[in-house]
Design an enzyme around this catalytic site. Structure first.
Site, PDB file in Angstrom:
ATOM      1  N   GLU A 130      59.451  47.086  31.336  1.00 65.59           N
ATOM      2  CA  GLU A 130      58.898  45.800  30.893  1.00 65.59           C
ATOM      3  C   GLU A 130      57.590  45.553  31.625  1.00 65.59           C
ATOM      4  OE1 GLU A 130      61.419  42.390  31.538  1.00 65.59           O
ATOM      5  OE2 GLU A 130      59.931  41.020  30.684  1.00 65.59           O
TER       6      GLU A 130
ATOM      7  N   GLU B 167      63.263  37.421  16.591  1.00 67.33           N
ATOM      8  CA  GLU B 167      62.844  36.214  17.297  1.00 67.33           C
ATOM      9  C   GLU B 167      61.482  35.787  16.788  1.00 67.33           C
ATOM     10  OE1 GLU B 167      63.418  37.922  21.191  1.00 67.33           O
ATOM     11  OE2 GLU B 167      61.314  38.390  21.425  1.00 67.33           O
TER      12      GLU B 167
ATOM     13  N   HIS C 110      59.623  36.890  26.503  1.00 66.80           N
ATOM     14  CA  HIS C 110      59.097  38.147  25.984  1.00 66.80           C
ATOM     15  C   HIS C 110      57.613  38.012  25.684  1.00 66.80           C
ATOM     16  CE1 HIS C 110      63.326  39.382  24.394  1.00 66.80           C
ATOM     17  NE2 HIS C 110      63.136  39.804  25.632  1.00 66.80           N
TER      18      HIS C 110
ATOM     19  N   SER D 204      64.696  53.816  42.153  1.00 64.07           N
ATOM     20  CA  SER D 204      65.954  53.079  42.280  1.00 64.07           C
ATOM     21  C   SER D 204      66.520  52.703  40.908  1.00 64.07           C
ATOM     22  CB  SER D 204      65.761  51.833  43.147  1.00 64.07           C
ATOM     23  OG  SER D 204      64.832  50.960  42.543  1.00 64.07           O
TER      24      SER D 204
ATOM     25  N   THR E  64      64.172  59.625  40.053  1.00 61.81           N
ATOM     26  CA  THR E  64      64.583  59.458  41.449  1.00 61.81           C
ATOM     27  C   THR E  64      64.297  58.061  42.000  1.00 61.81           C
ATOM     28  OG1 THR E  64      62.485  60.381  42.179  1.00 61.81           O
ATOM     29  CG2 THR E  64      64.318  61.917  41.955  1.00 61.81           C
TER      30      THR E  64
END
Lengths: 291, 396
Positions: free
Chosen positions: A98, A209, A247, A19, A17
């Site tokens: 993240e 990476e 990252h 955003s 619920t």
């Protein structure tokens, strides 16, 4: 065929619920993904986007037989959400969040070690099996159903590769965003292994990476077990040592985790390594043609 | 987040890790006061003056010196304060020294010879567990030790469910060749050190050297402490230790706009959405004959405000001869990004270097049209290949 998620997956959203959860759940449903509900503690018994909301993951498993969960919970609570999903018996947990503290992920990794659940991410765009299930934040329209599996630590760079493939007429079996954090649930090698064993996958794109040794481990595994062409790219050939490049996991620690070192080993293991990310798609096309 | 040696030592001390005591000073006068105070507290007769910058190799660069009198404390700290210290980690431009740590002399003579060790605590990414890495070869660059004498580096992996166990602490002390009181001191030291690492949400502790003193104490003589940025919300007191003077001003400015920016030395700036694509874009610049001037991830939004902030930061770098904006529109639409670029460009006004805007993904063609019809000196591209060719073209 595909791996991890398909049209029969019964998917719930943790952080339904909020955003982020609301926006991406709508996009997933619009894509045709089989979303069966969501979890927001305290809002159980209500409905959201026309689907049931549960207080706990266990309730969602018991009542709507959820087997995949995608997590949009904020970083401070995300580790708990992953462990709750594992405790409830969710088979595939996909963590988009993240910014989860590394210490929390050390705990999660340990907690998951004796559970059946597979974690993908965190800090990833999610997993998509084109035409069947979009479980994450990737733009659905760039994908096309087909036979190329994609494994990547990045978000937009994955979209770039997928877009190149689609424009060359090469569809995708499943694209797995494994995440850019130092500790992630599914490693490059494990994701490659899933795709290598998938009869619906004809070729694999492996995007890595700087930092860590996951691509090297995957390369050695491919050398021993590879049966399909693999095209590889390592981002960060120009990255300086000791600086974090966006990252949390993208940081060169020594001489073995530079892009050059990884690319060298990948080449030695028979992977078609490209220097330019612009050549990912075309290199796969050529590799398939010359097979 | 990086912090200074004196801050790292404060943290260690608060968790019961024995340290070389010291007091930080910003002027030669403060240094002398600090030296007097330290003499009262520890009885030390000599002092070590240590430059406080966020970089290693300070000793070799002339940033760490011994003072044998209060006059020497004043003299040496006047030399070090305000000097531009160049070490293998600062780059050729060096770093201005704003603070010195006045530390007690811990290499005093006694019943046994002092001995230096190396010790670090860090994450083993392959297993997802923390390890204590240590060596008998202290006081040296650990990468050199790893290359020349790898058998002298030991590792102890810690089970997150139990934390460091007594037998592991004993194994470390045995492997370092210690016995008697020094052995006991080391067991206590390493246990406290690991617990401090764990409780502070650190991502790296590097103590080089760990010193066994001539009276068999074990103390941290240096302390490199890196804190996990993602966990700083749990430690507001540590977050307050951030020293903006140690950061590149452009990077500080970028962080105010929530932009992830790393300054580099090249001639082509770039602005990208997503960290992986940003690194890949830097690689493309290099393959096209340029050198990347920065890493810049604008994140998901790429609004007119973020584009403007990003452009201004890149344009402030005089080395920059061209800029490549590379946006893959997923959720964010390319035409909106294009409008943002045009708006930002007009707001900044005169831009004298070529800008290449590559927009791909949602509404890419519409985005290209916005750029092409803007009348600005901006090149547009849709594929990565086209963008690379344009970079090559504008550089030649």
């Amino acid at each position: 065929m595909s791996v991890l998620v398909n049209k029969d997956s019964r998917i719930i959203i943790q952080g339904f619920t909020g955003s982020e959860g609301t926006f991406h759940a709508s996009q997933m449903i619009e894509y045709g993904t089989n979303v069966v509900g969501g979890v927001t503690p305290g809002k159980g018994g209500t409905t959201h986007l026309g689907l049931p909301v549960f207080n706990t993951v266990k309730d969602a498993v018991d009542q709507v037989q959820a087997d995949v969960s995608v997590i949009f919970v904020p970083p401070a609570f995300a580790a708990d959400a992953i462990m709750e999903a594992a405790d409830a018996g969710i088979k595939t947990i996909i963590a988009i969040t993240e910014g989860i503290p590394t210490k929390d992920m050390v705990t999660v990794k340990d907690y998951l070690s004796d559970k059946e659940s597979r974690l993908v991410g965190p800090n990833c765009p999610g997993v998509i099996t084109p035409g069947e299930a979009k479980v994450g934040i990737m733009p659905g329209f760039i994908h096309m159903k087909g036979g190329i599996g994609v494994v990547s630590r990045s978000g937009t760079l994955t979209y770039e590769a997928v877009d190149q493939l689609t424009k060359l007429g090469l569809g995708q079996s499943t694209c797995i965003g494994i995440g850019g954090d130092p500790i992630i649930g599914t490693t490059t090698k494990e994701a490659v292994e899933l795709l290598m064993n998938d009869p619906g996958t004809e070729g694999i794109i492996m995007i890595g990476e700087i930092g860590g040794s996951m691509e090297t481990e995957a390369a050695y595994w491919i050398k021993e077990n590879g049966t399909k062409p693999v095209v590889g790219f390592i981002a960060g050939q120009t990255a300086p040592k000791g600086r974090r490049m966006g990252h949390a996991g993208a940081i060169i620690g020594g001489k073995d985790d530079t892009a050059a070192a990884k690319m060298k080993i990948m080449r030695e293991c028979g992977i078609h390594v490209v220097d330019s990310p612009a050549d990912i798609g075309i290199t796969m096309k050529k590799a398939l043609e010359s097979k | 987040m990086n912090i200074h040696e004196y801050q790292g030592k404060e943290i260690l001390k608060s968790f019961g890790v024995p340290i070389q005591e010291g007091i930080v000073a910003e002027t030669p006068e403060e240094a002398v006061e600090a030296a007097k105070k330290l003499q009262e507290q520890t009885g030390t007769g000599w002092w070590v003056i240590k430059a406080q910058i966020h970089a290693g190799g300070r000793g070799k660069g002339g940033g760490v010196k011994l003072a044998k009198s209060l006059d020497e404390v004043k003299e040496i700290s006047s030399q070090i304060l305000g000097m531009t210290l160049v070490t293998h980690q600062t780059g050729p431009e060096g770093k201005l020294v704003r603070k010195v740590l006045i530390a007690q002399d811990v290499y005093y003579p006694g019943e046994s010879e002092p001995d230096e060790f190396y010790m670090s605590v860090l994450l083993n990414r392959a297993t997802g567990r923390n390890i204590i890495m240590y060596s008998t070869e202290g006081g040296m660059d650990i990468e050199t030790v790893a290359e020349k004498t790898p058998h002298l580096i030991f590792k102890e992996e810690i089970d997150p469910a139990t934390g460091i166990l007594p037998f592991q602490a004993r194994r470390i002390a045995f492997n370092l060749g210690l016995s008697g009181q020094a052995f006991k001191s080391m067991v206590k030291f390493v246990t406290a050190l690991y617990n401090a690492y764990d409780k502070t949400d650190s991502s790296l502790f590097e103590i080089n050297p760990v010193l066994k003193t001539s009276d068999n104490k074990v103390i941290a003589v240096d302390a490199k402490v890196n804190l996990d940025d993602n966990a700083l919300y749990r430690h507001p007191d540590y977050a307050a230790m951030r020293d903006l003077a140690e950061e590149d001003p452009a990077e500080t400015e970028a962080s105010k706009h929530n932009l992830n920016f790393v300054k580099l030395d090249g001639n082509v700036g770039c602005m990208v959405n997503g960290a992986g694509l940003a690194m890949a874009t830097m690689d493309i610049i290099k393959l096209s004959g340029g050198e990347p001037a920065n890493f810049l991830d604008v994140g998901g939004g790429a609004s007119a405000e973020t584009v403007e902030a990003g452009l201004k930061i890149i344009l402030a770098d005089e080395n920059v001869k061209a800029i490549l904006i590379n946006i893959f529109g997923g959720i964010v639409r390319c035409d909106r990004v294009a409008n943002g670029v045009v708006e930002a460009y007009k707001k900044i006004g005169e831009i004298n270097i070529p800008i290449i805007v590559r927009l791909q993904g949602t509404n890419a063609e519409e985005g290209k049209k916005v750029i092409d019809e803007s009348g600005l000196k901006v090149y547009s591209a849709i594929t990565l290949k086209e963008a690379a060719d344009l970079v090559h073209k504008v550089l030649n």
